[in-house]
Design an enzyme around this catalytic site. Structure first.
Site, PDB file in Angstrom:
ATOM      1  N   LYS A  13       0.822  -1.221   0.000  1.00 31.33           N
ATOM      2  CA  LYS A  13       0.000   0.000   0.000  1.00 31.33           C
ATOM      3  C   LYS A  13       0.856   1.270   0.000  1.00 31.33           C
ATOM      4  O   LYS A  13       0.635   2.177  -0.793  1.00 31.33           O
ATOM      5  CB  LYS A  13      -0.908   0.069   1.243  1.00 31.33           C
ATOM      6  CG  LYS A  13      -1.880  -1.052   1.401  1.00 31.33           C
ATOM      7  CD  LYS A  13      -2.831  -0.799   2.555  1.00 31.33           C
ATOM      8  CE  LYS A  13      -2.209  -0.770   3.938  1.00 31.33           C
ATOM      9  NZ  LYS A  13      -1.739  -2.063   4.460  1.00 31.33           N
ATOM     10  N   ARG A  85      -9.972   1.284   8.001  1.00 31.05           N
ATOM     11  CA  ARG A  85      -9.656  -0.105   8.337  1.00 31.05           C
ATOM     12  C   ARG A  85     -10.827  -0.771   9.049  1.00 31.05           C
ATOM     13  O   ARG A  85     -10.745  -1.963   9.362  1.00 31.05           O
ATOM     14  CB  ARG A  85      -8.428  -0.142   9.249  1.00 31.05           C
ATOM     15  CG  ARG A  85      -7.125  -0.296   8.459  1.00 31.05           C
ATOM     16  CD  ARG A  85      -5.975  -0.144   9.423  1.00 31.05           C
ATOM     17  NE  ARG A  85      -4.856  -0.959   9.106  1.00 31.05           N
ATOM     18  CZ  ARG A  85      -3.643  -0.451   8.797  1.00 31.05           C
ATOM     19  NH1 ARG A  85      -3.444   0.842   8.737  1.00 31.05           N
ATOM     20  NH2 ARG A  85      -2.637  -1.249   8.551  1.00 31.05           N
ATOM     21  N   ARG A 119      11.273  -6.883   5.907  1.00 36.37           N
ATOM     22  CA  ARG A 119      11.056  -5.443   5.697  1.00 36.37           C
ATOM     23  C   ARG A 119      11.920  -4.606   6.644  1.00 36.37           C
ATOM     24  O   ARG A 119      12.035  -4.900   7.826  1.00 36.37           O
ATOM     25  CB  ARG A 119       9.579  -5.112   5.930  1.00 36.37           C
ATOM     26  CG  ARG A 119       9.290  -3.633   5.845  1.00 36.37           C
ATOM     27  CD  ARG A 119       7.865  -3.368   5.488  1.00 36.37           C
ATOM     28  NE  ARG A 119       6.945  -3.570   6.595  1.00 36.37           N
ATOM     29  CZ  ARG A 119       5.630  -3.342   6.499  1.00 36.37           C
ATOM     30  NH1 ARG A 119       5.106  -2.927   5.367  1.00 36.37           N
ATOM     31  NH2 ARG A 119       4.850  -3.541   7.541  1.00 36.37           N
ATOM     32  N   ARG A 152      10.495  -2.319  11.978  1.00 37.94           N
ATOM     33  CA  ARG A 152       9.411  -1.689  12.734  1.00 37.94           C
ATOM     34  C   ARG A 152       9.068  -2.570  13.922  1.00 37.94           C
ATOM     35  O   ARG A 152       8.996  -3.782  13.804  1.00 37.94           O
ATOM     36  CB  ARG A 152       8.186  -1.565  11.827  1.00 37.94           C
ATOM     37  CG  ARG A 152       7.916  -0.165  11.371  1.00 37.94           C
ATOM     38  CD  ARG A 152       6.864  -0.128  10.308  1.00 37.94           C
ATOM     39  NE  ARG A 152       5.572  -0.644  10.747  1.00 37.94           N
ATOM     40  CZ  ARG A 152       4.468  -0.585   9.987  1.00 37.94           C
ATOM     41  NH1 ARG A 152       4.527  -0.040   8.785  1.00 37.94           N
ATOM     42  NH2 ARG A 152       3.332  -1.056  10.414  1.00 37.94           N
ATOM     43  N   ARG A 163      -1.993  -8.459  14.006  1.00 35.57           N
ATOM     44  CA  ARG A 163      -2.405  -7.492  12.981  1.00 35.57           C
ATOM     45  C   ARG A 163      -3.202  -8.184  11.892  1.00 35.57           C
ATOM     46  O   ARG A 163      -4.183  -7.654  11.383  1.00 35.57           O
ATOM     47  CB  ARG A 163      -1.167  -6.797  12.372  1.00 35.57           C
ATOM     48  CG  ARG A 163      -0.555  -5.755  13.292  1.00 35.57           C
ATOM     49  CD  ARG A 163       0.818  -5.344  12.848  1.00 35.57           C
ATOM     50  NE  ARG A 163       0.830  -4.603  11.605  1.00 35.57           N
ATOM     51  CZ  ARG A 163       1.924  -4.410  10.856  1.00 35.57           C
ATOM     52  NH1 ARG A 163       3.075  -4.920  11.235  1.00 35.57           N
ATOM     53  NH2 ARG A 163       1.865  -3.725   9.755  1.00 35.57           N
TER      54      ARG A 163
END
Ligand code: AMP
Length: 210
Positions: A13, A85, A119, A152, A163
């Protein structure tokens, strides 16, 4: 143009939104980034927000919606990345402004977990990398601003699981809401980044000409 991009964690995204913003002259609004900035500032609101983010939970609708509305007032042409969301957020947004197009980037949980584990983001400018698929030129250093690359906090496996659970529960009603309005475009986010972007761009252009 008023665009929204939704999809699971690590569906791409942020990358797509930042490219679209540049190409179509839109403001990239990322509530996740705004929330993390608030946490870094260590305000009382930031401390409250951190309780949710660090556990992989969604920050309460009213907190995020108020931040987003404020930003939209200043920037009426935008791409919203990671909002709404929940169905409640979709309704709040719909009462506030009429969205032109919603892009739904789909990837499997397996792909998402693989992407998330590699990531790395720049602690300064939040540019996103992947140790295997999108490495920086110099290991651990951001190509864009020279900042340090970090993982992160909420990309840790146990938080990612939460999540995903929440995403699976909350996202379908959002998708249905926009499907009914006839403004949803589903795109396979597991393809190569340039292919994904080409499909997204095509959808935006088609909408622009309506
Ligand atoms: P993101 O950077 O979009 O992956 O978001 C990181 C985290 O910020 C999420 O896991 C949530 O805790 C919080 N967050 C981001 N966007 C929203 C939203 N629209 N509603 C509630 N919480 C959000």
């Amino acid at each position: 143009m008023k665009l929204v991009i939704v999809g699971p964690p690590a569906s791409g995204k942020g990358t797509v939104a930042s490219k679209l913003a540049k190409e179509f002259g839109l403001t990239h609004i990322s509530p996740g980034e705004m929330l993390r900035e608030e946490v870094i500032k260590k305000t009382s609101l930031g401390e409250e927000i951190d309780k949710y983010i660090s556990k992989g939970r969604l920050v309460p609708d009213h907190i995020v919606s108020d931040m987003v509305k404020l930003k939209i007032r200043e920037h009426p042409n935008f791409i919203l990345d990671g909002f709404p969301r929940t169905l409640e957020q979709a309704k709040i947004l719909d009462d506030f402004v009429k969205v032109d197009l919603v892009i739904f980037l789909e990837i499997s949980e397996e792909t998402a977990v693989e992407r998330i584990s590699g990531r790395r983001i720049c602690e300064k400018c939040e540019a996103s990398y992947h140790v295997k698929y999108l490495p920086p030129k110099k290991s651990g250093v951001c190509d864009r601003c020279g900042g340090r690359l970090i993982q992160r906090e909420d990309d840790r496996p146990e938080v990612v699981k939460k999540r995903f659970e929440i995403y699976q529960k909350e996202n379908s009603p959002v998708v249905d809401f926009y499907k009914k309005k006839g403004i949803l475009k589903e795109i396979d986010g597991s393809r190569k980044p340039e292919e994904v972007y080409a499909l997204v761009k095509e959808a935006v252009k088609a909408r622009e000409n309506v």
